[in-house]
Write an enzyme that holds these catalytic residues in place. Structure first.
Site, mmCIF file in Angstrom:
data_model
loop_
_atom_site.group_PDB
_atom_site.id
_atom_site.type_symbol
_atom_site.label_atom_id
_atom_site.label_comp_id
_atom_site.label_asym_id
_atom_site.label_seq_id
_atom_site.Cartn_x
_atom_site.Cartn_y
_atom_site.Cartn_z
ATOM 1 N N ASP A 1 0.846 -1.178 0.000
ATOM 2 C CA ASP A 1 0.000 0.000 0.000
ATOM 3 C C ASP A 1 0.898 1.250 0.000
ATOM 4 O O ASP A 1 1.753 1.372 -0.865
ATOM 5 C CB ASP A 1 -0.960 -0.050 1.202
ATOM 6 N N TYR B 1 -1.595 11.244 2.067
ATOM 7 C CA TYR B 1 -2.426 11.543 0.899
ATOM 8 C C TYR B 1 -2.440 13.040 0.596
ATOM 9 O O TYR B 1 -2.493 13.443 -0.565
ATOM 10 C CB TYR B 1 -3.858 11.060 1.134
ATOM 11 N N HIS C 1 -7.015 -6.557 -0.964
ATOM 12 C CA HIS C 1 -5.931 -5.582 -0.828
ATOM 13 C C HIS C 1 -4.934 -5.940 0.269
ATOM 14 O O HIS C 1 -3.731 -5.768 0.089
ATOM 15 C CB HIS C 1 -6.539 -4.207 -0.546
#
Length: 368
Positions: free
Chosen positions: A156, A279, A344
């Site tokens: 990730d 982010y 994921h």
């Protein structure tokens, strides 16, 4: 005397009311404090229980002005595990044990702003990629000064960081196993957040994460444990939109209530802002990495992804991975492994398979 006469009944009633009201406020404050203390003590007990179960070594290392929490086990060549969002070192619990048992020194930090690693969170620019990679380079320099190169495993956001580590300091990486997020060449003509917004719209999770405080407020209403459960159990290969739906969180066999409780115990303490700031630094990273436009990853790599992973199912990604595009950008790409019916969080969902894939690849770089 008449000037100073009082209605004693009136005064008595008001005094009584004041005393009772003060007592009520005191009890409310005490209840809130007791509730907070109870939550803090419960979280501490959860942490202790987990740490005792896995018998890993926990330490703190001062790197670049932050106090980094590091978990490790074993002796031998260092394997640096880099976690993603919304995760912690704990995401690598199965890999730490396995690699330590097979002659490696497994090292898994909480990244800056996560878990027990400190970092000022008010300014998202503190989480830009140069600083984050710098933290890991300095960590390796401190804990393993005798090792010029280390093995690296990322997932990730940890995968994104690992790609940049290989671009910035290929001399520090012996070999890399990266998961979920493929290498993404820098597009000099489009900023990342603008691209995500144009492709998926305003409710796409990365777009929703951009405004400081907004999504944190939403998460607070939903509840920390439910937010984590929603993220960690997400298996829809399509894009992730927020807010979450109202469906119940059903834990799969690979993720226990205790696991969720451990994650929640840390996020209750620190909040989500640290992780969200990664982010919020996406466009800043794009600006800072202009010099690496067109650069290739020149370390040996094995890439692993689940076929239900939303990253693998993003527009153009399957073609890039399977039809030679990624091989051009990562010329030492040894193999791409696509796990069927896997989501994921594959290092937790399929820990045995991932352990073997990591170990088998790294064995080829160890002297006999």
């Amino acid at each position: 005397m008449e000037e100073y006469s009082f209605d004693h009944k009136f005064v008595q009633v008001h005094v009584t009311f004041y005393v009772l009201f003060s007592l009520y406020i005191s009890l409310q404050i005490g209840a809130q404090k007791s509730s907070k203390d109870y939550i803090e003590n419960t979280n501490k007990l959860i942490s202790l229980e987990v740490e005792e179960e896995y018998s890993f070594d926990h330490k703190f290392v001062n790197v670049n002005g932050i106090n980094m929490h590091v978990v490790e086990k074993g002796k031998g060549p260092v394997v640096l595990f880099i976690h993603g969002f919304p995760e912690l070192w704990y995401s690598w619990r199965h890999q730490i044990s396995f690699m330590a048992e097979h002659g490696y020194r497994a090292v898994a930090p909480d990244l800056r702003g996560y878990g027990d690693t400190t970092a000022p969170k008010e300014d998202p620019s503190n989480f830009n990629i140069l600083r984050v990679v710098g933290d890991l380079v300095e960590l390796v320099n401190i804990i393993a000064p005798e090792q010029d190169e280390v093995f690296v495993v990322g997932h990730d956001w940890g995968a994104i960081i690992a790609w940049y580590l290989c671009l910035f300091r290929p001399d520090k990486v012996k070999a890399l196993v990266n998961m979920s997020v493929p290498f993404t060449p820098r597009n000099p003509n489009a900023k990342p957040v603008e691209t995500f917004k144009a492709t998926y719209g305003d409710d796409f999770y990365i777009v929703r994460f951009q405004e400081p405080g907004d999504i944190e407020e939403d998460f607070a209403k939903v509840g920390t444990k439910r937010v984590l459960g929603k993220f960690l159990t997400y298996r829809n290969p399509g894009p992730l939109y927020l807010p979450f739906d109202d469906s119940p969180v059903i834990l799969p066999s690979w993720l226990s209530e205790k696991d969720i409780d451990y994650y929640a115990s840390k996020y209750e303490k620190t909040g989500f802002t640290g992780g969200l700031n990664y982010y919020r630094s996406l466009d800043l990273n794009w600006e800072l990495t202009a010099a690496w436009t067109g650069a290739k990853v020149k370390v040996p790599v094995r890439f692993i992804v689940g076929d239900l992973d939303l990253t693998y199912n993003a527009p153009g990604v399957k073609d890039y991975i399977n039809n030679g595009g990624m091989k051009k950008d990562v010329p030492l790409l040894e193999k791409v492994v696509i796990l069927e019916n896997v989501g994921h969080f594959l290092q937790q969902e399929k820990s045995n398979e991932i352990n073997k894939l990591i170990h088998d690849f790294f064995m080829g770089f160890c002297s006999t």
